[in-house]
Design a protein around this motif. Structure first.
Motif, mmCIF file in Angstrom:
data_model
loop_
_atom_site.group_PDB
_atom_site.id
_atom_site.type_symbol
_atom_site.label_atom_id
_atom_site.label_comp_id
_atom_site.label_asym_id
_atom_site.label_seq_id
_atom_site.Cartn_x
_atom_site.Cartn_y
_atom_site.Cartn_z
ATOM 1 N N SER A 187 5.553 -8.442 10.012
ATOM 2 C CA SER A 187 4.872 -7.165 8.308
ATOM 3 C C SER A 187 3.715 -7.358 9.221
ATOM 4 N N LEU A 188 2.781 -8.056 9.983
ATOM 5 C CA LEU A 188 1.665 -7.938 9.959
ATOM 6 C C LEU A 188 0.891 -6.693 10.584
ATOM 7 N N ASP A 189 1.304 -6.001 10.850
ATOM 8 C CA ASP A 189 0.250 -5.093 10.655
ATOM 9 C C ASP A 189 -0.015 -3.385 9.721
ATOM 10 N N GLU A 190 1.010 -3.652 8.277
ATOM 11 C CA GLU A 190 1.850 -3.150 7.142
ATOM 12 C C GLU A 190 0.886 -3.999 6.731
ATOM 13 N N MET A 191 0.347 -6.134 7.058
ATOM 14 C CA MET A 191 -0.161 -6.821 5.822
ATOM 15 C C MET A 191 -2.164 -6.761 6.149
ATOM 16 N N LEU A 192 -2.073 -6.432 7.337
ATOM 17 C CA LEU A 192 -3.574 -6.276 7.600
ATOM 18 C C LEU A 192 -4.055 -5.128 7.647
ATOM 19 N N GLU A 193 -2.891 -3.986 7.042
ATOM 20 C CA GLU A 193 -3.732 -2.410 6.717
ATOM 21 C C GLU A 193 -3.834 -2.467 5.601
ATOM 22 N N LEU A 194 -2.772 -3.433 4.376
ATOM 23 C CA LEU A 194 -2.942 -3.067 2.882
ATOM 24 C C LEU A 194 -4.795 -4.501 2.740
ATOM 25 N N SER A 195 -4.682 -5.569 3.290
ATOM 26 C CA SER A 195 -5.514 -6.289 3.354
ATOM 27 C C SER A 195 -7.136 -5.382 2.862
ATOM 28 N N GLU A 196 -6.916 -4.291 4.525
ATOM 29 C CA GLU A 196 -7.987 -3.934 4.755
ATOM 30 C C GLU A 196 -8.753 -2.365 3.376
ATOM 31 N N LYS A 197 -6.802 -1.584 2.307
ATOM 32 C CA LYS A 197 -6.939 -1.370 1.877
ATOM 33 C C LYS A 197 -7.705 -1.856 0.236
ATOM 34 N N LYS A 233 -4.451 0.723 -6.317
ATOM 35 C CA LYS A 233 -5.260 0.374 -4.764
ATOM 36 C C LYS A 233 -3.737 1.012 -3.354
ATOM 37 N N ILE A 234 -2.571 0.279 -3.625
ATOM 38 C CA ILE A 234 -1.616 -0.186 -3.355
ATOM 39 C C ILE A 234 0.318 0.980 -3.467
ATOM 40 N N SER A 235 0.168 0.047 -4.340
ATOM 41 C CA SER A 235 1.783 0.056 -4.884
ATOM 42 C C SER A 235 2.177 -1.412 -5.672
ATOM 43 N N GLU A 236 2.646 -1.083 -6.612
ATOM 44 C CA GLU A 236 3.571 -2.031 -7.533
ATOM 45 C C GLU A 236 4.736 -2.522 -6.616
ATOM 46 N N GLU A 237 5.367 -2.070 -5.650
ATOM 47 C CA GLU A 237 6.092 -3.019 -4.828
ATOM 48 C C GLU A 237 5.704 -3.752 -3.989
ATOM 49 N N TYR A 238 4.316 -4.466 -3.830
ATOM 50 C CA TYR A 238 4.391 -5.345 -3.639
ATOM 51 C C TYR A 238 3.849 -6.700 -4.592
ATOM 52 N N LEU A 239 3.880 -6.339 -5.656
ATOM 53 C CA LEU A 239 3.476 -6.810 -6.809
ATOM 54 C C LEU A 239 5.438 -8.311 -7.562
ATOM 55 N N VAL A 240 4.889 -9.356 -6.998
ATOM 56 C CA VAL A 240 6.006 -10.477 -7.194
ATOM 57 C C VAL A 240 6.316 -10.091 -9.081
ATOM 58 N N PRO A 241 7.767 -10.051 -8.992
ATOM 59 C CA PRO A 241 8.591 -9.587 -9.952
ATOM 60 C C PRO A 241 7.608 -10.387 -11.799
ATOM 61 N N LYS A 274 -13.175 -5.329 6.398
ATOM 62 C CA LYS A 274 -12.285 -5.158 7.757
ATOM 63 C C LYS A 274 -11.607 -6.340 7.944
ATOM 64 N N ALA A 275 -9.867 -6.175 7.859
ATOM 65 C CA ALA A 275 -10.037 -7.926 8.100
ATOM 66 C C ALA A 275 -9.814 -8.484 9.662
ATOM 67 N N ASN A 276 -10.082 -10.027 9.557
ATOM 68 C CA ASN A 276 -11.567 -10.415 10.205
ATOM 69 C C ASN A 276 -10.831 -11.783 10.959
ATOM 70 N N MET A 277 -10.087 -12.572 9.691
ATOM 71 C CA MET A 277 -9.168 -14.009 9.932
ATOM 72 C C MET A 277 -8.217 -14.181 9.724
ATOM 73 N N SER A 302 -9.655 -4.250 0.379
ATOM 74 C CA SER A 302 -11.110 -5.185 0.632
ATOM 75 C C SER A 302 -11.731 -4.096 0.293
ATOM 76 N N GLN A 303 -11.605 -3.338 0.381
ATOM 77 C CA GLN A 303 -12.588 -1.460 -0.163
ATOM 78 C C GLN A 303 -14.135 -1.954 -0.852
ATOM 79 N N ASP A 304 -13.478 -2.616 -2.445
ATOM 80 C CA ASP A 304 -14.744 -2.472 -2.969
ATOM 81 C C ASP A 304 -15.577 -3.680 -2.861
ATOM 82 N N PHE A 305 -14.857 -4.591 -1.505
ATOM 83 C CA PHE A 305 -16.018 -5.902 -2.193
ATOM 84 C C PHE A 305 -16.184 -6.343 -0.248
ATOM 85 N N ALA A 306 -17.382 -7.016 -0.003
ATOM 86 C CA ALA A 306 -18.439 -7.549 1.015
ATOM 87 C C ALA A 306 -17.051 -8.313 1.222
#
Length: 319
Positions: free
Chosen positions: A252-262, A92-100, A199-202, A264-268
């Motif tokens: 990193s807030l803007d990046e955090m919100l953008e990635l979270s929305e990506k 969905k995003i990239s393995e670069e965001y995974l904790v080693p 959509k990021a809400n809170m 979350s697309q498959d879930f209510a």
């Protein structure tokens, strides 16, 4: 009556034995016999002092309980699995965001110093909810006790106490990840993005999570403090109250919100957890039912205000 039973349990051998057996039987009934819906609705009524309306849920907590009972897919199971979710993050995003990841095994006996790194790490099981075993110096750890702890956790199926179906069919394993630490040697803050319908809400910020000073602040997506609190119970009955001081807005807030929305697309509804380490983002986990829909949002009106923002899906089931 409660005081008498408490006395018999703590002060007499026979009383302790009989009451322990009765408690075990009650636990068995609750976990393995009592119907899911009855289990969850009774629990809700105990916590909120009122019956839940599952036919027309309005509050966020009511809708979370509805989702537990009605929104069940194989993807929920994959993403609740702390090991299998890594493939979802890669896609969905990239393995670069995974904790080693240092190590993974299905055998508790593999958790011994020769298989583990010299740098600080954290040991987790993939199939439950909660923290892990933090190891900053592997030479100072009682590995017999660690394996005993992990053996018990491997036998535990989190579904039977939570009725959260996504945990039911996860194959238990143990993972060892790099321990994320700040320059001062502290655990970084947890940033948890609650997403409704993609959509990021809170934003939930957990401060000093592994200490006795665990605070939890709430912000909107513009990083403005919210007027409500949604606490969890921690050790010794303490709750995660908001702190008086504000947390600095992460770069990193803007990046955090953008990635979270990506993600979350498959879930209510899903909570997407992040760590920000000196501006570098690391994914934590996906959580589908924050506190099982059983912790009050205060003031109470915000439970319904937030609930209005979440649109429930059609019923889905993989049972």
């Amino acid at each position: 009556m409660k005081s008498i039973l408490k006395y018999l349990y703590k002060k007499t051998i026979i009383g302790n034995y009989i009451i322990s057996k009765l408690l075990d039987l009650n636990e068995f009934y609750l976990c393995y016999i009592k119907p899911e819906k009855k289990y969850l609705t009774d629990k809700f009524e105990r916590n909120f002092g009122r019956k839940i309306d599952l036919n027309n849920p309005k509050t966020l907590n009511e809708k979370i309980v509805w989702l537990i009972l009605n929104d069940r897919t194989p993807l929920h199971t994959q993403c609740a699995d702390k090991f299998a979710v890594r493939d979802y993050i890669k896609s969905k995003i990239s393995e670069e965001y995974l904790v080693p990841l240092h190590f993974q095994t299905y055998n508790v006996n593999d958790i011994e110093p020769n298989n583990l790194p010299n740098d600080p790490f954290i040991i987790k099981t993939n199939h439950d909810s909660g923290g892990g075993i933090i190891v900053k110096n592997k030479n100072s750890i009682d590995w017999v006790e660690v394996r005993k702890n992990l053996k018990a956790r491997m036998k535990h199926n989190y579904y039977y106490k939570s009725k959260e179906w996504q945990y039911k069919n996860i194959k238990p394993c143990i993972i060892v990840e790099k321990l994320l630490l700040t320059k001062t040697g502290d655990i970084p803050f947890d940033y948890k993005i609650h997403c409704f319908n993609g959509k990021a809400n809170m934003i939930q910020v957990d401060i000093d999570r592994n200490s006795n000073n665990h605070y939890r602040n709430w912000y909107n997506t513009k990083w403005e403090r919210e007027p409500y609190k949604w606490t969890s119970i921690k050790d010794a009955g303490k709750t995660t109250e908001p702190s008086k001081e504000d947390v600095e807005k992460p770069k990193s807030l803007d990046e955090m919100l953008e990635l979270s929305e990506k993600l979350s697309q498959d879930f209510a509804y899903v909570r997407v957890d992040w760590y920000d380490l000196e501006g570098k983002l690391y994914f934590g986990e996906l959580t589908f039912h924050h506190d099982g829909g059983n912790r009050a949002i205060l003031p109470e009106k915000y439970d319904e205000i937030l609930g209005q923002k979440l649109v429930l899906p059609m019923k889905t089931s993989s049972l």
